[in-house]
Motif scaffolding. Structure first.
Motif, PDB file in Angstrom:
ATOM      1  N   ARG A   1       3.242   4.411  10.049  1.00  0.00           N
ATOM      2  CA  ARG A   1       4.133   3.956   8.976  1.00  0.00           C
ATOM      3  C   ARG A   1       4.428   5.079   7.985  1.00  0.00           C
ATOM      4  O   ARG A   1       5.590   5.330   7.633  1.00  0.00           O
ATOM      5  CB  ARG A   1       3.489   2.774   8.257  1.00  0.00           C
ATOM      6  N   CYS A   2       3.385   5.759   7.542  1.00  0.00           N
ATOM      7  CA  CYS A   2       3.568   6.807   6.539  1.00  0.00           C
ATOM      8  C   CYS A   2       4.310   8.008   7.109  1.00  0.00           C
ATOM      9  O   CYS A   2       5.145   8.614   6.435  1.00  0.00           O
ATOM     10  CB  CYS A   2       2.216   7.235   5.976  1.00  0.00           C
TER      11      CYS A   2
ATOM     12  N   TRP B   1      -5.992  -0.341  11.410  1.00  0.00           N
ATOM     13  CA  TRP B   1      -5.172  -0.246  10.203  1.00  0.00           C
ATOM     14  C   TRP B   1      -4.831   1.214   9.899  1.00  0.00           C
ATOM     15  O   TRP B   1      -3.705   1.533   9.513  1.00  0.00           O
ATOM     16  CB  TRP B   1      -5.903  -0.886   9.029  1.00  0.00           C
ATOM     17  N   ILE B   2      -5.795   2.103  10.087  1.00  0.00           N
ATOM     18  CA  ILE B   2      -5.539   3.529   9.881  1.00  0.00           C
ATOM     19  C   ILE B   2      -4.459   4.013  10.845  1.00  0.00           C
ATOM     20  O   ILE B   2      -3.549   4.756  10.462  1.00  0.00           O
ATOM     21  CB  ILE B   2      -6.837   4.350  10.054  1.00  0.00           C
TER      22      ILE B   2
ATOM     23  N   TYR C   1      -2.122   2.204  12.237  1.00  0.00           N
ATOM     24  CA  TYR C   1      -0.848   1.614  11.809  1.00  0.00           C
ATOM     25  C   TYR C   1      -0.276   2.361  10.607  1.00  0.00           C
ATOM     26  O   TYR C   1       0.914   2.706  10.572  1.00  0.00           O
ATOM     27  CB  TYR C   1      -1.058   0.138  11.461  1.00  0.00           C
ATOM     28  N   GLN C   2      -1.130   2.622   9.622  1.00  0.00           N
ATOM     29  CA  GLN C   2      -0.674   3.317   8.423  1.00  0.00           C
ATOM     30  C   GLN C   2      -0.231   4.744   8.737  1.00  0.00           C
ATOM     31  O   GLN C   2       0.697   5.266   8.119  1.00  0.00           O
ATOM     32  CB  GLN C   2      -1.788   3.343   7.373  1.00  0.00           C
ATOM     33  N   SER C   3      -0.898   5.366   9.696  1.00  0.00           N
ATOM     34  CA  SER C   3      -0.518   6.718  10.091  1.00  0.00           C
ATOM     35  C   SER C   3       0.916   6.745  10.601  1.00  0.00           C
ATOM     36  O   SER C   3       1.723   7.604  10.215  1.00  0.00           O
ATOM     37  CB  SER C   3      -1.473   7.239  11.168  1.00  0.00           C
TER      38      SER C   3
ATOM     39  N   MET D   1       0.847  -1.198   0.000  1.00  0.00           N
ATOM     40  CA  MET D   1       0.000   0.000   0.000  1.00  0.00           C
ATOM     41  C   MET D   1       0.879   1.244   0.000  1.00  0.00           C
ATOM     42  O   MET D   1       1.812   1.356   0.775  1.00  0.00           O
ATOM     43  CB  MET D   1      -0.907   0.007   1.233  1.00  0.00           C
ATOM     44  N   ARG D   2       0.552   2.195  -0.914  1.00  0.00           N
ATOM     45  CA  ARG D   2       1.342   3.416  -0.985  1.00  0.00           C
ATOM     46  C   ARG D   2       1.006   4.339   0.175  1.00  0.00           C
ATOM     47  O   ARG D   2      -0.130   4.408   0.624  1.00  0.00           O
ATOM     48  CB  ARG D   2       1.065   4.152  -2.305  1.00  0.00           C
ATOM     49  N   CYS D   3       2.033   5.042   0.660  1.00  0.00           N
ATOM     50  CA  CYS D   3       1.787   6.074   1.655  1.00  0.00           C
ATOM     51  C   CYS D   3       1.398   7.355   0.932  1.00  0.00           C
ATOM     52  O   CYS D   3       1.801   7.591  -0.199  1.00  0.00           O
ATOM     53  CB  CYS D   3       3.048   6.315   2.490  1.00  0.00           C
TER      54      CYS D   3
ATOM     55  N   LEU E   1      -5.686   9.756   9.486  1.00  0.00           N
ATOM     56  CA  LEU E   1      -4.504   9.150   8.871  1.00  0.00           C
ATOM     57  C   LEU E   1      -3.301  10.085   8.901  1.00  0.00           C
ATOM     58  O   LEU E   1      -2.171   9.647   9.142  1.00  0.00           O
ATOM     59  CB  LEU E   1      -4.820   8.754   7.429  1.00  0.00           C
TER      60      LEU E   1
END
Length: 255
Positions: free
Chosen positions: A249-250, A242-243, A245-247, A1-3, A97
């Motif tokens: 990570r990005c 997931w949001i 986590y992605q926050s 998944m792209r950031c 996010l």
């Protein structure tokens, strides 16, 4: 998944919702506004033209990920004279996010609305709403969120684009008029009930209040007897994680 912010993917998912009921609690699209419908019609026509011009299968275009080609796709399909409030009703995921970078959170809150609703007032309202959600995540008190000077105090989050005057007046407290404003008595439950029981576009009131207040009060303060009846609650809880986590990570990948 792209950031990062991906408006093309956003439009694809809206199209899937419109056509196939993607992530709908009823399994089909319902209550779609005229502005969103018009925008998606424009988007689909541009997809057809783009696929033909770039010799790409239309069936493959929804999942197409070659950015050097997609960057030439005009994603600004919004309606200039749109006046509805759908933009505010589905904004929370963007500032959630990107909350660790308030400037991006505010910018993307506006841009993610503008591709559907090109009206400048809607764009600015969504930017301000995104800023409130970021501030709630940061732990600001309710008095700070409702402060008539909130915009001035967080003006650097908004960059060089100033709020339109009529939006700014609302942020300064013009909404606090008789029969136009009601306190939530410091509970999420009372706030939602007050929003719904006032009548007149109740789903809009509840959605806009709910996104901000649930961020402010937190998941544990949501009435458990309501939560257990939410459609696909386990899936939604998983998406929330997931949001988060992605926050992380990005944000760290961009440092």
């Amino acid at each position: 998944m792209r950031c990062g912010f991906d408006p093309y993917d956003q439009l694809v998912r809206y199209k899937c919702w419109h056509k196939n009921g993607y992530m709908s609690s009823t399994g089909k699209c319902f209550a779609i506004g005229s502005s969103t419908r018009q925008c998606l019609n424009v988007f689909e026509q541009r997809q057809r033209d783009f696929a033909q011009g770039n010799k790409i299968s239309l069936e493959d275009l929804d999942s197409f990920n070659k950015l050097e080609i997609l960057n030439s796709f005009d994603i600004n399909c919004g309606i200039n004279d749109a006046t509805d409030n759908e933009g505010l009703m589905r904004r929370a995921s963007v500032p959630l996010l990107f909350h660790q970078d308030p400037k991006k959170a505010v910018e993307y809150s506006g841009r993610s609305a503008k591709i559907i609703h090109a009206n400048q007032n809607i764009y600015d309202a969504c930017r301000y709403y995104g800023a409130l959600i970021v501030a709630a995540i940061q732990g600001m008190a309710k008095t700070e969120l409702l402060d008539p000077d909130f915009y001035k105090k967080q003006e650097d989050w908004f960059g060089s684009e100033l709020l339109q005057e009529n939006v700014r007046k609302i942020t300064e407290g013009s909404y606090k008029r008789k029969n136009g404003y009601q306190d939530d008595e410091n509970t999420f439950e009372e706030g939602v009930l007050a929003a719904v029981n006032r009548g007149d576009n109740t789903d809009t009131r509840a959605a806009i209040y709910g996104q901000l207040s649930s961020t402010y009060y937190g998941y544990k303060e949501l009435p458990s007897r309501w939560v257990e009846h939410v459609y696909a609650v386990k899936f939604i809880t998983c998406m929330d994680k997931w949001i988060a986590y992605q926050s992380e990570r990005c944000f760290h990948s961009n440092q």
